[in-house]
Each structure stands twice: as structure tokens, then as C-alpha cells.
Design a protein around this motif. Structure first.
Motif, PDB file in Angstrom:
ATOM      1  N   LYS A   1       0.919  -1.273   0.020  1.00  0.00           N
ATOM      2  CA  LYS A   1      -0.008  -0.035  -0.067  1.00  0.00           C
ATOM      3  C   LYS A   1       0.863   1.457   0.025  1.00  0.00           C
ATOM      4  N   ILE A   2       0.805   2.038  -1.175  1.00  0.00           N
ATOM      5  CA  ILE A   2       1.543   3.242  -0.925  1.00  0.00           C
ATOM      6  C   ILE A   2       0.604   4.384  -1.060  1.00  0.00           C
TER       7      ILE A   2
ATOM      8  N   ILE B   1      -7.704  -2.304   5.078  1.00  0.00           N
ATOM      9  CA  ILE B   1      -7.846  -3.039   3.431  1.00  0.00           C
ATOM     10  C   ILE B   1      -8.817  -4.313   3.716  1.00  0.00           C
ATOM     11  N   LEU B   2      -8.438  -5.195   4.661  1.00  0.00           N
ATOM     12  CA  LEU B   2      -9.399  -6.189   4.800  1.00  0.00           C
ATOM     13  C   LEU B   2     -10.638  -5.974   5.121  1.00  0.00           C
ATOM     14  N   ALA B   3     -10.851  -4.773   5.935  1.00  0.00           N
ATOM     15  CA  ALA B   3     -12.384  -4.364   6.382  1.00  0.00           C
ATOM     16  C   ALA B   3     -13.038  -3.835   4.945  1.00  0.00           C
TER      17      ALA B   3
ATOM     18  N   ASP C   1     -10.107   0.743   2.561  1.00  0.00           N
ATOM     19  CA  ASP C   1      -9.045   1.145   2.093  1.00  0.00           C
ATOM     20  C   ASP C   1      -8.425   0.340   0.847  1.00  0.00           C
ATOM     21  N   THR C   2      -8.039   1.314  -0.090  1.00  0.00           N
ATOM     22  CA  THR C   2      -7.640   0.279  -1.471  1.00  0.00           C
ATOM     23  C   THR C   2      -6.129  -0.346  -1.037  1.00  0.00           C
TER      24      THR C   2
ATOM     25  N   LEU D   1     -10.821 -10.778  -2.643  1.00  0.00           N
ATOM     26  CA  LEU D   1     -11.754  -9.990  -1.509  1.00  0.00           C
ATOM     27  C   LEU D   1     -11.124  -8.608  -2.299  1.00  0.00           C
ATOM     28  N   ALA D   2      -9.937  -8.329  -2.539  1.00  0.00           N
ATOM     29  CA  ALA D   2      -9.279  -7.106  -2.900  1.00  0.00           C
ATOM     30  C   ALA D   2      -8.259  -7.412  -3.860  1.00  0.00           C
ATOM     31  N   SER D   3      -8.067  -6.248  -4.730  1.00  0.00           N
ATOM     32  CA  SER D   3      -6.590  -6.219  -5.495  1.00  0.00           C
ATOM     33  C   SER D   3      -6.760  -4.865  -5.995  1.00  0.00           C
ATOM     34  N   PRO D   4      -5.675  -4.717  -6.991  1.00  0.00           N
ATOM     35  CA  PRO D   4      -5.599  -3.192  -7.481  1.00  0.00           C
ATOM     36  C   PRO D   4      -7.009  -2.863  -8.206  1.00  0.00           C
ATOM     37  N   ASP D   5      -7.394  -3.936  -9.033  1.00  0.00           N
ATOM     38  CA  ASP D   5      -8.506  -3.713 -10.043  1.00  0.00           C
ATOM     39  C   ASP D   5      -9.767  -3.890  -9.328  1.00  0.00           C
ATOM     40  N   LYS D   6     -10.059  -4.444  -8.131  1.00  0.00           N
ATOM     41  CA  LYS D   6     -11.079  -4.646  -7.515  1.00  0.00           C
ATOM     42  C   LYS D   6     -11.089  -4.087  -6.209  1.00  0.00           C
TER      43      LYS D   6
END
Lengths: 290, 283, 262
Positions: free
Chosen positions: A29-30, A70-72, A75-76, A89-94
Motif C-alpha cells: 500500500k503506497i 484494507i481487509l475491512a 481502503d484500497t 476480496l481485494a486487488s488493485p483492480d477490485k
């Protein structure tokens, strides 16, 4: 009963939940990539099995809260992937979105001050439309009762309760939605020693009766060792896994156990690791200020 | 979220504590964000003027007597911008505001300090003060005209009243709000009363004085314009009123614009003064 | 070494707050103690018990309703520079620079700035604030502000330092470093200290002796001698003896307190 995924042994008699497996793969995460470029998390990877109680510790600013956010779904992430029960659950595209399957309990009161305890607890259920009001309230009362007789304050307002009780109500509010993962962000931070110990007991009782995957962020190393199956020590910024400590102490945990050799050895390992990172963080911080 | 973050020391290394905000200080040298120009704002201002002009041209209800922005601009530039009489009005109104404001500071600040530090003084003076405070400044106009020998004095008195009560109350509240620890520490360290007053109490109330100034200057302008309309033959308020009375309506608008600019200018000056008064708040 | 000074003895202290329109709150009742000179005495209790009130009485900002307080045998009442209190929230004056804050004590009591500067500079350097003496408190981090306050107090050569949960609002790392800071200071000078806290780990790490306070109306209910070796280092928190003392303290803190029904 050993789980082959990460070798955590579970006290027999506690059932493992069937869902709540979390996989975090090379997550970075940047913040402000074009400007200040703050690397909060760098290639962070862990796996936890359903029903693991995981504690995350580390110096201030190491990215613990970022990981939780991020998990919750608040945040991306910049790169990498997060999976819940093998589903992305999460990726840069999702971009991740908050959901009732991953509920958060924060450090400060997040109960609605204008609603009673029971209304607070049942709010999520009713909003989602899964059950009718009557059934939601019945469930709410049942959970409150089994959590140390809290049903007697079901009609009270949050401002009338002590902070310890408010915390407990928040935890119940989170659990009533039957989430796959319970995320706690330094929930007991502001409490003094005695009240905190009481809360620990309550949380462990809930964990025993209602096994779930739990991710618990804290600064208090003794708290982490006392509560968790695994303690992850994070490095200072950019945050990644420094140490993954298995807490092989028997459940149910007790206060006296804190004087045992095994506990002291674990504590030493954890304390030294965190301290090393915190020293680096502190020195860098003071240099920046001058 | 962690609302305690503000109470906890801001550690430059302590990273993001809220879900979506980027951290305040960064590890690397901060690079300036590109300033984004507010195009939408510019468009909405243009639309405002356009709508006004159109409303006049189309003779919409209420607008058929009014001049449009183009007419106003023409009158402003042709008849006023280069007329010494116009700038004299500015000077006259400004002078009244300045005098009223200054007197209000000179009397109000010590009064506020005394009310806050001396219990006896407070018991005697505060009831009378509180009795007069609710009376709006403009209600004082007739009395002021009767009382003061010159017209000018009566107008300055009204502007003084406008700012005086605000300034006094703010300073008084400021004294009451001083943290007891600040005073206790000074007494432990052996500071005599006068030192405490000079080095602790006065600097502690400077922010309150600043608040009083900001509020005071706004009220003073409100009051001076109205007072001029009622009781004077000069100044920007008078200018505006005469425009109305003589049915040269563009003048009314010129007056309004002038007053707005004058008020903004005064506020800016006050802001600069406040900024200099509190060097410790700049960082 | 000269005989240590700064022994504070309290005997039967009572304090009740009476606010208008509210029932009187008894904060201290029959509170007695003996904080030895040259020792780091820690007063521990839950939040809300009368710890701050005790601090104010020790420093002379409030008077007890009943009971006596003496320092080195003589009764003390008014506030003075011989017993200085560091509050929970910073009391640094924000409109003065760090140096001005530190110089305030000596200058107020008649010293000239010239005369007081060297000592102030020495203390600030020692606390790592030498580069910050012309900055304002708002430009410092929480840990730095606390260190500045220690310098501000120590420049007056007090006999007793009283610290009321001084590291409470700080983040954990800064807090631990501040604890080590103060420990080093204490171990170098043996300045009599009364340190108030609600954190057991902090108490065990710092103290020669822990005085456990009951809930309001508060009194000292147990005294624990912390015989861990000095100089204290972080490694001491993972020893067997530490764990034993921790249990002893927890037993005392829990005594008479029922866990809410499970």
C-alpha cells in the motif's frame, strides 16, 4: 486436532468454524504515489486458517491499521491480493468494499448514542433485511444474555454504560451479524490494567463460545500473547512481517499462566523484536523533526 | 476510527490512523501537490452575472427597475472611480470604523481582564454590563444623536458600541478559560502576582482578543453603514442611500460593492494583525 | 553522598469535593503513606480513583479537609518549587519558547536570564532538546514536550518530583522511551519521585515501591517492594521475578473486585 495449513494446534472440544480463511499475498500500500510516496505496507503476506486468533503488533506507524482497513474494505491496496475463503476480496483492480462478513470494532465508541443497546445490536441485522425485527431482537437478547447477563442493560443508552460495557456491546453487535472475520483495532487501548483484564476474559469467553477468525491489533504485547494463537510482529515502515510467533499455550488462558516459563520465553522473543523496530522508528522520527 | 489520534502526540512516524486520509508527515521530502484550479467556481460566478443581466433585460418581476451588471460597471468606472468625492466617502467610513474599533479595544480589553481576574470588580460591574449588552447598537442611534455634540461623534459612538461588547465578552471568556495548570505551575515556580498577570494571563487571552477583533470588525462595518444611512450626510452608507432616494439605482449597487470590498479589506488587515500577534500559532 | 531529602509523609488525609448542585464526592479517605527520600515511589490504581487529587495535595494546589502532610518532618501546605508536579496534560506555556519555559522559574524568583541560561542549556542538551530551545511547544512531539517539562522542573532543583500519569497520552514507543529516560535520570540523581500511573507494567518497570490505591474514597491498601535490580532495563520485564511481582500486584488490584458475572 492439527490444522495442516499453519500447524496451529487447537484445544480439542472447540469446533473450528467452516469459513473465515484469509489469505494475504504480497500486499503493498503506497499513499500519495505521485507526491509524498509513503509506503505503508510492502509485500505483506500471511495466511490464516478459519478460527485463528491472530494478533498483530509493531511500532507506531508500521501499517497495522492500514492492513486492517484494507481487509475491512475501507481502503484500497496498491498491489497484491487478499482472499477470503478462496474468493478474491481485494486487488488493485477490485477495490474492496465493507461488508457484513468482515466486521470491525474500533478503539473509540462507535455505538449510536441515540439508540438503545438492543437497537444498536440489532441495527445491522434489520438493515440487511435478513430477519424481521422481532427475530432480530430475540437473537439480540439471547446474545446479550449469554455474554454475562448484558440483557439487563438492553434498554439503556450507551452514555449510561461504562466504557467496558460499551466495548462488550460493540463486540456483540459485530458478532450478531455472524461475520466470517472479526477485526479489532486496538479496542482496549484506553483502558487501565484492571478493566483491560476484565475485557480480555470476556473476549476469550466469546471466542470459546463463538469460534471465529479474529484479527486483533494492539500495542500491548502481553495482551497479544495472552489472547492470541499467533502473534505477527511487523517491521517499522514500510511494514512487512518481521516475525510470526506461534503461541502454543493451552486454552483456556489464565492469569497465572503469565508466570510460566513458556510465556516468559515468548514474551522475551516478542518484546525484543518489537523494540528493535520501534527504536528504528523513533530515531527516524526525531531526526525528521529537527 | 481512532478519534484519540489528536490527543495522542503527533509522531511524525505514526502513519495513517484513519482509513482514507494520507499521513500528515511523510518519510520522504514532501513534494507540493499540484494546485487544482476551481473551474466550476469560475463558471458559477459567470453564470451569476449572466443570469442577473438576463433577468434585467427580460424584465422579470422585481427586476424591471434594476440596472444590470454592465450598467453598474459602466457607472462605477465612468462616474466614480476617478471622482475624489467617491474616495472621500471611503476615507470617511473607514475613519469611523477605525475610531470606533480602536476605542472598543482600548476600553474593552482591560474591562474584560478586570472582569475575569477580580471577583469584587465583577460583582459590581458585570450586572450593569450585562443589562446593556442585549441592546442592539442601532437602537442607540437616537440617544447617541441627542447625547453627543457632533454628528461625527455620535456615529463613532455607535460603531464603538457595536464592537465594545463583543470584545469585552471575548476577553472575559478567555480569562475564564485559562487552564488552571498554567496558573498553578507559575505559582509553584514562585512567580509573584504581577508576573503571572503579565507573562501568563495576558498572553493566554491574546487568542480571545483576536476572536473579538475578527467579530468586532464585521459588526463595526454593519453598524457604520446603517448609522450613515440614518444619521449622516457622508460616507459609503450615505452614498448608497442617496442612490436609492434619488432613484439613480446603479449608484446603490456601486455603494454595495464598495462596502463589500471595504469590509473584506478590513477583515484581511485584522487577519494579518492577528497572525503577527500569535507567532506560536503559525507553525 | 549527602542524606537524601524529600521524604513525604501523609497521615489520615481526607478530601471531599463539593460541587454546587451535586452530591459531595469523597475522593480520599484516611489516606496515609510514607514516600521515602531518594526512592521512586509509584502510586497505582484504576482511573477515577483519587490519584490526581493526591498529586494536587502533595504539590500544594489543594488542601486536604483533614489529616497532615509533612516533608522531611516539617508540615507543608503552600505550593513551592521544592515539590514540582508534572501534570497529565502539558502545562508548557504555548506562547513562550522552550527556553523561555525552562527559564521561567529561576527568572520569576529573581535570577537574571544570563545567570540562569547555562543551567537551562545544560538540561535541555541532556534531554536531547538542545536544537529546539527556540521552538514553540506546538512544534514539538508529545515526548519532547514531556522532556521539556522535566527540564522546566529540574532547573529549579526541587526536592521532590511528582508526576501524574505523565506519559499517558503518548504512543507506546514514545512512552517506553520516556520511561527509560526518567529511569536514567532517577538512577543518576536519586531525586525523590512520586510517580502516579494506571499502567501496571509502567509501575513495575520504574518503582522501588508500589503503593496500590483503592477506588474512591481512596486509601493506600497495599505496598509492594519491587526488588528488581537497578539499573533497570527492558530485559527485566521478561524475568521470573517480574512475573511474580506482576501476579502479586494483580491479586491486590483484583482483591475485593468481582469480575462481572460470566
Amino acid at each position: 486436532m492439527r490444522d495442516t495449513l499453519n500447524g496451529t494446534s487447537y484445544q480439542s472440544g472447540s469446533a473450528r468454524p467452516s469459513s473465515g480463511k484469509v489469505s494475504i499475498r504480497n500486499v503493498s500500500k503506497i499513499y500519495d504515489p505521485e507526491g509524498a510516496r509513503v509506503v505503508a505496507l510492502d509485500n505483506f503476506s500471511i495466511d490464516f486458517a478459519p478460527g485463528d486468533f491472530l494478533a498483530i503488533v509493531g511500532p507506531s506507524g508500521c501499517g497495522k491499521s492500514t492492513l486492517l482497513n484494507i481487509l475491512a474494505g475501507f481502503d484500497t491496496l496498491t498491489s497484491g491480493e487478499a482472499y477470503l475463503d478462496d474468493e478474491l476480496l481485494a486487488s488493485p483492480d477490485k477495490p474492496p468494499r465493507p461488508g457484513a462478513d468482515r466486521v470491525v470494532v474500533f478503539q473509540q465508541g462507535a455505538l449510536f448514542p441515540w439508540k438503545t443497546v438492543l437497537d444498536n445490536v440489532t441495527y445491522g441485522l434489520i438493515k440487511q433485511g435478513l430477519v424481521g425485527r422481532k427475530e432480530a431482537e430475540e437473537r439480540g437478547i439471547a446474545m446479550l444474555r449469554s455474554s454475562g447477563g448484558l440483557d439487563r442493560i438492553a434498554g439503556s443508552y450507551p452514555s449510561q454504560l461504562s466504557s467496558g460495557m460499551q466495548r462488550r456491546v460493540e463486540i456483540i453487535r459485530a458478532l450478531i451479524n455472524d461475520p466470517k472475520v472479526l477485526l479489532l483495532d486496538e479496542p482496549f487501548r484506553a483502558m487501565d490494567t484492571v478493566n483491560k483484564s476484565t475485557m480480555h476474559q470476556h473476549l476469550l469467553n466469546i471466542f470459546r463460545d463463538n469460534p471465529k477468525t479474529i484479527m486483533f491489533i494492539t500495542h500491548d504485547l502481553e495482551e497479544a500473547l495472552y489472547l492470541a494463537d499467533r502473534v505477527i510482529v511487523m517491521t517499522t515502515r514500510p511494514g512487512t512481517v518481521k516475525l510470526d510467533i506461534k503461541v502454543d499455550l493451552p486454552r483456556p488462558r489464565s492469569r497465572e499462566m503469565m508466570a510460566s516459563h513458556a510465556y516468559i520465553a515468548l514474551k522475551e522473543q516478542t518484546v525484543m523484536a518489537v523494540r528493535e523496530e520501534a527504536q528504528k522508528a523513533f530515531e527516524r522520527g526525531e531526526r525528521e523533526m529537527a | 476510527m481512532q478519534e484519540q489520534a489528536s490527543a495522542i502526540a503527533v509522531d511524525p512516524v505514526a502513519g495513517p490512523t484513519t482509513a482514507t486520509a494520507a499521513p500528515a508527515a511523510s518519510v520522504h521530502a514532501p513534494r507540493r501537490r499540484k494546485m487544482t484550479f476551481n473551474w466550476r467556481g469560475l463558471v458559477s460566478i459567470a453564470v451569476f452575472f449572466l443570469a442577473w443581466e438576463l433577468a434585467v433585460r427580460l424584465r422579470l418581476p422585481g427586476f424591471h427597475e434594476l440596472p444590470g451588471p454592465i450598467t453598474v460597471a459602466r457607472v462605477l468606472v465612468q462616474d466614480f472611480l476617478y471622482s475624489p468625492g467617491y474616495w472621500e466617502s471611503w476615507a470617511i467610513s473607514f475613519k469611523r470604523v477605525l475610531l470606533g474599533f480602536l476605542f472598543a479595544q482600548i476600553l474593552g480589553v482591560p474591562l474584560g481582564l478586570l472582569l475575569g481576574t477580580s471577583r469584587r470588580f465583577n460583582a459590581i460591574v458585570f450586572p450593569v454590563f450585562e443589562m446593556m449588552r442585549p441592546i442592539p447598537p442601532l437602537a442607540w442611534v437616537p440617544l447617541s444623536i441627542l447625547f453627543w455634540p457632533t454628528n461625527e461623534a455620535s456615529i463613532v459612538f455607535i460603531t464603538f458600541i457595536g464592537a465594545f461588547f463583543i470584545i469585552t465578552i471575548n476577553v472575559y471568556d478567555g480569562v475564564k478559560a485559562i487552564k488552571k495548570e498554567h496558573l498553578w505551575l507559575a505559582s509553584s515556580l514562585g512567580a509573584p502576582r504581577l508576573t503571572v498577570f503579565r507573562r501568563i494571563i495576558i498572553p493566554a487571552v491574546i487568542p480571545s482578543i483576536a476572536v473579538g477583533m475578527t467579530l468586532g470588525i464585521a459588526v463595526t462595518w454593519n453598524v457604520v453603514i446603517a448609522a450613515e444611512m440614518i444619521a449622516s450626510d457622508s460616507g459609503l452608507g450615505r452614498l448608497t442611500w442617496e442612490g436609492y432616494v434619488s432613484s439613480t439605482l446603479p449608484v446603490v449597487f456601486v455603494g454595495m460593492i464598495s462596502i463589500g470590498v471595504a469590509g473584506a479589506l478590513s477583515t484581511w488587515v485584522v487577519d494579518v494583525i492577528e497572525w503577527r500577534m500569535m507567532p506560536w500559532k503559525r507553525r | 553522598m549527602a542524606a537524601a531529602v524529600g521524604e513525604l509523609v501523609g497521615s489520615g488525609l481526607y478530601k471531599t469535593y463539593r460541587a454546587k448542585g451535586q452530591a459531595p464526592t469523597a475522593v480520599l479517605a484516611d489516606c496515609s503513606f510514607r514516600f521515602e527520600a531518594g526512592k521512586l515511589s509509584v502510586v497505582m490504581g484504576t482511573s477515577g480513583c483519587g490519584k490526581s487529587t493526591l498529586a494536587y495535595i502533595l504539590a500544594g494546589y489543594q488542601r486536604p479537609d483533614r489529616g497532615t502532610l509533612t516533608m522531611d518532618g516539617a508540615p507543608v501546605a503552600a505550593a513551592g518549587s521544592d515539590r514540582l508536579l508534572v501534570f497529565q496534560e502539558t502545562a508548557l506555556w504555548p506562547w513562550m519558547t522552550v527556553e523561555e519555559n525552562v527559564l521561567f522559574g529561576p527568572v520569576s524568583r529573581g535570577s537574571s536570564r544570563q545567570a540562569a541560561r547555562p543551567k537551562a542549556a545544560e538540561l535541555l542538551d541532556r534531554f536531547g532538546l538542545g536544537d529546539f530551545k527556540d521552538k514553540y511547544p506546538t512544534q514539538l512531539s508529545g515526548g519532547m514536550m514531556r522532556r521539556a517539562e522535566l527540564a522546566q522542573a529540574l532547573v529549579n532543583n526541587p526536592k521532590v518530583m511528582i508526576l501524574d500519569e505523565p506519559f499517558r497520552g503518548l504512543d507506546v514507543m514514545t512512552r517506553e522511551l520516556m520511561q527509560e529516560y526518567y529511569l536514567k535520570l532517577f538512577e543518576d540523581t536519586h531525586l525523590s519521585t512520586v510517580f502516579i500511573t494506571a499502567e501496571l507494567e509502567e509501575a513495575l518497570f520504574l518503582a522501588d515501591r508500589i503503593y496500590i490505591m483503592s477506588d474512591a474514597p481512596s486509601r493506600i491498601v497495599k505496598i509492594i517492594d519491587v526488588d528488581l535490580p537497578r539499573p533497570r532495563e527492558i530485559a527485566v520485564t521478561v524475568t521470573r521475578r517480574y512475573a511474580e511481582l506482576e501476579q502479586e500486584a494483580l491479586d491486590a488490584l483484583y482483591a475485593g473486585r468481582e469480575l462481572e458475572a460470566l
